[in-house]
Design a protein around this motif. Structure first.
Motif, PDB file in Angstrom:
ATOM      1  N   HIS A 108      59.772 -12.246  -3.202  1.00  0.00           N
ATOM      2  CA  HIS A 108      59.741 -11.289  -4.312  1.00  0.00           C
ATOM      3  C   HIS A 108      61.076 -11.288  -5.059  1.00  0.00           C
ATOM      4  O   HIS A 108      61.106 -11.197  -6.300  1.00  0.00           O
ATOM      5  N   TYR A 109      62.152 -11.399  -4.319  1.00  0.00           N
ATOM      6  CA  TYR A 109      63.492 -11.499  -4.916  1.00  0.00           C
ATOM      7  C   TYR A 109      63.551 -12.714  -5.844  1.00  0.00           C
ATOM      8  O   TYR A 109      64.013 -12.626  -6.989  1.00  0.00           O
ATOM      9  N   ALA A 110      63.049 -13.853  -5.356  1.00  0.00           N
ATOM     10  CA  ALA A 110      63.077 -15.091  -6.145  1.00  0.00           C
ATOM     11  C   ALA A 110      62.143 -15.001  -7.353  1.00  0.00           C
ATOM     12  O   ALA A 110      62.461 -15.514  -8.436  1.00  0.00           O
ATOM     13  N   ARG A 111      61.003 -14.354  -7.171  1.00  0.00           N
ATOM     14  CA  ARG A 111      60.066 -14.209  -8.288  1.00  0.00           C
ATOM     15  C   ARG A 111      60.702 -13.417  -9.423  1.00  0.00           C
ATOM     16  O   ARG A 111      60.531 -13.733 -10.604  1.00  0.00           O
ATOM     17  N   GLU A 112      61.423 -12.375  -9.068  1.00  0.00           N
ATOM     18  CA  GLU A 112      62.091 -11.544 -10.063  1.00  0.00           C
ATOM     19  C   GLU A 112      63.068 -12.361 -10.901  1.00  0.00           C
ATOM     20  O   GLU A 112      63.372 -12.009 -12.042  1.00  0.00           O
ATOM     21  N   ARG A 113      63.528 -13.467 -10.336  1.00  0.00           N
ATOM     22  CA  ARG A 113      64.500 -14.331 -11.010  1.00  0.00           C
ATOM     23  C   ARG A 113      63.864 -15.627 -11.520  1.00  0.00           C
ATOM     24  O   ARG A 113      64.569 -16.570 -11.872  1.00  0.00           O
ATOM     25  N   GLY A 114      62.526 -15.658 -11.527  1.00  0.00           N
ATOM     26  CA  GLY A 114      61.817 -16.798 -12.088  1.00  0.00           C
ATOM     27  C   GLY A 114      61.847 -18.064 -11.253  1.00  0.00           C
ATOM     28  O   GLY A 114      61.605 -19.167 -11.758  1.00  0.00           O
ATOM     29  N   ARG A 115      62.093 -17.920  -9.931  1.00  0.00           N
ATOM     30  CA  ARG A 115      62.231 -19.114  -9.090  1.00  0.00           C
ATOM     31  C   ARG A 115      61.424 -19.014  -7.791  1.00  0.00           C
ATOM     32  O   ARG A 115      61.796 -19.550  -6.758  1.00  0.00           O
ATOM     33  N   GLN A 116      60.302 -18.336  -7.881  1.00  0.00           N
ATOM     34  CA  GLN A 116      59.495 -18.135  -6.676  1.00  0.00           C
ATOM     35  C   GLN A 116      58.932 -19.445  -6.132  1.00  0.00           C
ATOM     36  O   GLN A 116      58.851 -19.640  -4.915  1.00  0.00           O
ATOM     37  N   GLN A 117      58.531 -20.357  -7.024  1.00  0.00           N
ATOM     38  CA  GLN A 117      57.931 -21.626  -6.571  1.00  0.00           C
ATOM     39  C   GLN A 117      58.902 -22.406  -5.687  1.00  0.00           C
ATOM     40  O   GLN A 117      58.522 -22.903  -4.624  1.00  0.00           O
ATOM     41  N   GLU A 118      60.146 -22.504  -6.139  1.00  0.00           N
ATOM     42  CA  GLU A 118      61.158 -23.226  -5.361  1.00  0.00           C
ATOM     43  C   GLU A 118      61.377 -22.573  -4.004  1.00  0.00           C
ATOM     44  O   GLU A 118      61.497 -23.246  -2.983  1.00  0.00           O
ATOM     45  N   MET A 119      61.436 -21.248  -4.015  1.00  0.00           N
ATOM     46  CA  MET A 119      61.716 -20.531  -2.776  1.00  0.00           C
ATOM     47  C   MET A 119      60.569 -20.666  -1.786  1.00  0.00           C
ATOM     48  O   MET A 119      60.796 -20.839  -0.578  1.00  0.00           O
ATOM     49  N   LYS A 120      59.346 -20.606  -2.288  1.00  0.00           N
ATOM     50  CA  LYS A 120      58.177 -20.753  -1.416  1.00  0.00           C
ATOM     51  C   LYS A 120      58.195 -22.116  -0.742  1.00  0.00           C
ATOM     52  O   LYS A 120      58.002 -22.236   0.477  1.00  0.00           O
ATOM     53  N   GLU A 121      58.421 -23.146  -1.525  1.00  0.00           N
ATOM     54  CA  GLU A 121      58.463 -24.507  -0.986  1.00  0.00           C
ATOM     55  C   GLU A 121      59.573 -24.646   0.054  1.00  0.00           C
ATOM     56  O   GLU A 121      59.367 -25.219   1.124  1.00  0.00           O
ATOM     57  N   ARG A 122      60.752 -24.092  -0.259  1.00  0.00           N
ATOM     58  CA  ARG A 122      61.893 -24.210   0.657  1.00  0.00           C
ATOM     59  C   ARG A 122      61.611 -23.511   1.975  1.00  0.00           C
ATOM     60  O   ARG A 122      61.929 -24.039   3.053  1.00  0.00           O
TER      61      ARG A 122
END
Length: 220
Positions: A108-122
């Protein structure tokens, strides 16, 4: 340009079929040639799992399913083989079972910053392929820092529970939708698809929904 189809995906970082489903969906979207906008939502398969878990994943699986160790090994071998067909190299011997709540907060933190896809994969790669711990704040902050996030700010957000309400809301919506297993895909807020379907199945559905949307747009 065609407006992307909204794809909402409920999944858990610790779900082997969710990573497989992610890969198959990505392949299906490429096959379909349909632009998509993916949003991941939180779902915990085992919310009562402690952050620190004793024993191996095979022992945990055997106990959880009420099956002999050898049967659990066969189950793991099967899912590992299927993961290989989509380019994933699961390492269940190195895997560290844990509670995934904080990992979902990080998404959710990453989504708020527009980078949820990268974080999910990582997170999923760290858990299934690298034997990294994805339940502790410090370890999660390390993974986020690898992607260029501010480590101290990640620690602050996770320790304060800044995104806990977002995780709980996802779980509540899943209940309202009657979702009882993941991965679960909601396409264009209309069609629900359960499970790690084959890439061609996703492709056919995406083409169908895209065509329906274009037809409805032309008629209006």
């Amino acid at each position: 340009m065609t407006e992307p189809l909204r794809i909402d995906i409920w999944s858990d970082i610790a779900c082997p079929w969710c990573f497989i489903g992610k890969r198959r969906f990505e392949a299906g979207a490429e096959l379909a040639g349909v632009p998509v906008e993916v949003v991941f939502h939180s779902y915990q398969l085992s919310p009562d799992t402690p952050v620190e878990v004793e024993g191996s994943e095979v022992e945990r699986l055997a106990e959880g399913k009420g099956v002999p160790i050898e049967t659990a090994r066969q189950m793991i071998a099967r899912v590992t083989g299927i993961a290989e067909t989509v380019g994933l190299k699961y390492d269940f011997d190195a895997l560290q079972p844990t509670n995934t709540l904080k990992a979902h907060e990080l998404l959710h933190y990453a989504r708020e910053r527009g980078r949820q896809q990268e974080m999910k994969e990582r997170l999923m790669r760290a858990y299934f392929e690298e034997g990294r711990h994805v339940g502790r704040v410090e370890d999660l902050a390390d993974l986020a820092a690898e992607l260029g996030f501010d480590r101290d700010d990640v620690v602050r957000a996770l320790e304060s529970g800044e995104h806990l309400a977002g995780v709980q809301e996802d779980v509540q919506v899943a209940r309202e939708f009657g979702i009882q297993g993941v991965p679960f895909f909601v396409i264009d807020r209309k069609y629900g698809v359960s499970g790690a379907q084959e890439a061609e199945t996703f492709a056919e559905l995406l083409r169908q929904v895209s065509t329906e949307k274009e037809t409805a747009g032309a008629a209006s």
